[in-house]
Design a protein around this motif. Structure first.
Motif, PDB file in Angstrom:
ATOM      1  N   LYS A   1      -1.512 -10.033 -16.576  1.00 40.88           N
ATOM      2  CA  LYS A   1      -1.044 -11.000 -15.591  1.00 40.88           C
ATOM      3  C   LYS A   1      -1.153 -10.335 -14.236  1.00 40.88           C
ATOM      4  O   LYS A   1      -0.799  -9.173 -14.078  1.00 40.88           O
ATOM      5  N   MET A   2      -1.678 -11.045 -13.230  1.00 37.93           N
ATOM      6  CA  MET A   2      -1.827 -10.433 -11.915  1.00 37.93           C
ATOM      7  C   MET A   2      -0.470 -10.286 -11.244  1.00 37.93           C
ATOM      8  O   MET A   2       0.296 -11.249 -11.164  1.00 37.93           O
ATOM      9  N   THR A   3      -0.180  -9.063 -10.760  1.00 30.32           N
ATOM     10  CA  THR A   3       1.067  -8.828 -10.035  1.00 30.32           C
ATOM     11  C   THR A   3       0.779  -7.961  -8.813  1.00 30.32           C
ATOM     12  O   THR A   3      -0.211  -7.240  -8.790  1.00 30.32           O
ATOM     13  N   THR A   4       1.649  -8.031  -7.829  1.00 29.54           N
ATOM     14  CA  THR A   4       1.453  -7.203  -6.640  1.00 29.54           C
ATOM     15  C   THR A   4       2.040  -5.820  -6.885  1.00 29.54           C
ATOM     16  O   THR A   4       3.193  -5.677  -7.283  1.00 29.54           O
ATOM     17  N   ASP A   5       1.239  -4.797  -6.666  1.00 35.20           N
ATOM     18  CA  ASP A   5       1.695  -3.417  -6.815  1.00 35.20           C
ATOM     19  C   ASP A   5       2.227  -2.939  -5.467  1.00 35.20           C
ATOM     20  O   ASP A   5       1.493  -2.901  -4.471  1.00 35.20           O
ATOM     21  N   ALA A   6       3.505  -2.588  -5.452  1.00 35.03           N
ATOM     22  CA  ALA A   6       4.168  -2.261  -4.176  1.00 35.03           C
ATOM     23  C   ALA A   6       3.540  -1.045  -3.519  1.00 35.03           C
ATOM     24  O   ALA A   6       3.351  -1.003  -2.290  1.00 35.03           O
ATOM     25  N   ALA A   7       3.165  -0.042  -4.311  1.00 34.88           N
ATOM     26  CA  ALA A   7       2.599   1.188  -3.747  1.00 34.88           C
ATOM     27  C   ALA A   7       1.247   0.896  -3.088  1.00 34.88           C
ATOM     28  O   ALA A   7       0.947   1.402  -2.004  1.00 34.88           O
TER      29      ALA A   7
END
Lengths: 421, 421
Positions: A88-94
């Motif tokens: 599932k596409m998610t935003t990676d904070a780093a």
């Protein structure tokens, strides 16, 4: 341990880009004992990428993908990988923070980051994110069981220096932890002045005696032949000792045409010689048009022995800056023994060096005459004491004629420095 | 009409050779409307080659193989092809005669031809032999029915100029006879000074409006972005007219960053400009070490406008040959605005040209300081009337820094010639 490389991008399939990434990856993999079994290039088409993933994961335990990760709309790799591995596409904070840092502090772009670049931080949640210190597109590490084997898939951006940084800093250390690699050794010898088939004739008996686990390969290019012995196994020391014996035997058989027992370009070998002798070099190029200077200065630290070049593409410059006599240019022509000799003398004097090398020739497609057809090249190399000249006749296209004349000039210079002529 | 390219050779899998052949083949195929669907590289292993033949012939109707045809023992392609297509090895009289001609009259080798080279004349009897005018290994054309389709397999030697000659002279004319190709059109625009993602932002609406049969691709490299529109179909004229409209619309949107509406390298564009204006050019290179001169002289006919270069790698040469003042080198340093300005002036005077371009920088890996880190490069370009300078900060490795500085210098020179600054 087998690997496959999948390069992605229509630009590779229409020939607009030459694939240098695969060669870099293959070199680095070889050093640690991973054998690249296949390389496949596919276009920006989801099903073609998926098909390549299916096929290669049946062959290799390590799959490296490059390309298709940039911010533009023709990049479809990331959604495809997400679907292929069921994430599932998610935003990676780093990554989001890193992209912001790059745009504000490194690229110094004013204003907010555009949507496309913000998207660089979106990654499949089943991927391990690999930090791309040199760009905004992160690397991604996936694992999947295929035919009861755990296969590793690593997706890297296609921009060469970003890909290279990620491979060295992130991918190789992780692969070393993940797998137990066998040991691979190569020994490479460089020869010049004899064709591939004649070298092979000479090594016929030697090659027949090689054990199964030692392979000999011939790599001809521009009048030189590289010979590479390769072996792999588990006992590093034993393997090294064994291949050293075969390598010594082979190089002894090639003594008269041997240039080096290492896999280094000729310009680097010349650099070592000059550094050792504490001597300096200048170049005076006509037909090679600066390519000798370019190769020499591509070697880090070349400024210690290389002073510069006079690229005398026109006759006026040969006269004005290299003191080639107008009479010689008239009687013998620019492409002549006398001219290249005077070019060497002029370079030695004008640039104040111990050695100089010079070229003058007709590279084509136009400019040839009956007496001096396209491909006629005069080379000279020397010092104050002695200048050696050589006439060669090339039969390639313009670009390859330039490359070959450059290499032949460097080989002549090497002989002069070693006092072999 | 799909094609696959299979490149053969361990040297491709250990990264010792960069595959330039595939790009050449792909370019030529594109021109006539053949779409390269996949490229596969395999080692010198019979079963791997056979597997690639099986796979690719299920995908494409044209299979081009390169490499693995030389005279040495690591070449196993010919016997494999013979077996794969069910032929019998026979000596081809024409090839035997050609090999003799090459060895006696062209290479001028004394004595009889060795066994390995004689073997070049042995070909599978089911192959149509393609004449290799530039070397001893012939090309071979095979046909086979796969999935009810007639698939053409062409095997070519791996030596680039031999492969290129065979492709142009023998393979393409035969393919044209054999198949009816669709029409493919490309239009390429070259931009500089804006990143890929920002260009893409600007073209967002335009791209969304493109019909299904027109594709837009982004090809970024060294601070430039190439944009390519592609379409294919059967009506050549209709297709050309349609894509011309889209291309005009796209280039109008990019007016401020547009370099060219053709797919030519910057050094060729500069050549056209100089020829048109009847002006001459000189270069004065420090950190680019002759690479600008090399690119300029790679263009056929460069001698009409290019006079030469002073590659002033050391400070002494900057002083002695380019009249850079010792005081400037001391106060400002070699990598400075003042130095590159004086280098341009020196080149204009010493080489007597209308325009000159100069570079000075620190390419790495060593030589950087806190004030001038690795990657600091000063560029200058100008004429007697006006000199423009530019400071750039590069972040790549030595080789890529040299390539990027070269390109940026050429772009600056172009602006000066066009009087855009």
């Amino acid at each position: 341990m087998n690997a496959s490389i999948i390069t992605i991008g229509d630009e590779l399939l229409i020939g607009q880009t030459i694939d240098t990434n695969s060669a870099f990856i293959a070199q680095e993999f070889n050093k640690v004992g991973i054998w690249v079994k296949r390389r496949v290039a596919v276009g920006d088409v989801a099903e073609d990428i998926a098909q390549a993933l299916d096929e290669e994961s049946g062959i290799s335990q390590i799959i490296i993908l490059t390309g298709g990760l940039g911010p533009t709309a023709d990049d479809i790799t990331k959604p495809l990988l997400n679907k292929y591995f069921g994430g599932k596409m998610t935003t990676d904070a780093a990554v989001a923070k890193h992209v912001e840092h790059l745009f504000h502090n490194v690229y110094r772009r004013p204003g907010p980051i555009d949507e496309r670049n913000k998207k660089q931080a979106e990654v499949p949640d089943i991927a391990k994110v690999l930090h791309n210190a040199r760009g905004s597109a992160p690397g991604m590490w996936f694992e999947k069981i295929v035919n009861n084997r755990n296969v590793v898939f690593v997706s890297l951006p296609g921009v060469p220096h970003e890909m290279q940084g990620l491979l060295i800093d992130e991918v190789l250390p992780r692969l070393r932890q993940h797998f137990k690699f066998p040991h691979i050794v190569h020994r490479t010898a460089l020869t010049a002045g004899m064709g591939e088939s004649m070298v092979a004739e000479r090594l016929l008996d030697f090659e027949a005696r090689l054990p199964q686990h030692v392979k000999l390969a011939y790599l001809p290019s521009y009048g030189m032949v590289k010979l590479r012995l390769t072996s792999q196994g588990t006992h590093a020391e034993k393997l090294d000792a064994a291949i050293d014996l075969y390598f010594d035997e082979m190089t002894a058989l090639l003594q008269d045409i041997l240039i080096a027992k290492t896999d280094q370009p000729v310009e680097a070998l010349i650099g070592h010689l000059l550094l050792k002798e504490n001597k300096t070099l200048a170049t005076a190029e006509s037909c090679t048009g600066g390519n000798i200077a370019h190769l020499i200065t591509r070697v880090p630290g070349a400024s210690k022995y290389y002073k510069g070049s006079i690229v005398s593409y026109s006759n006026e410059i040969k006269e004005a800056l290299l003191n080639v006599e107008a009479g010689v240019l008239e009687s013998d022509g620019a492409v002549s023994n006398a001219t290249v000799q005077q070019m060497v003398k002029g370079a030695l004097k004008q640039l104040g060096t111990d050695y100089a090398v010079a070229t003058s020739g007709i590279m084509g497609p136009d400019g040839g005459t009956a007496q001096k057809p396209v491909g006629t090249v005069w080379l000279a190399a020397g010092s104050e004491d002695k200048i050696i000249t050589k006439l060669i006749q090339l039969r390639f296209n313009r670009e390859q004629n330039i490359e070959t004349a450059t290499l032949q000039a460097l080989l002549l210079l090497r002989k002069v420095i070693l006092n072999e002529i």
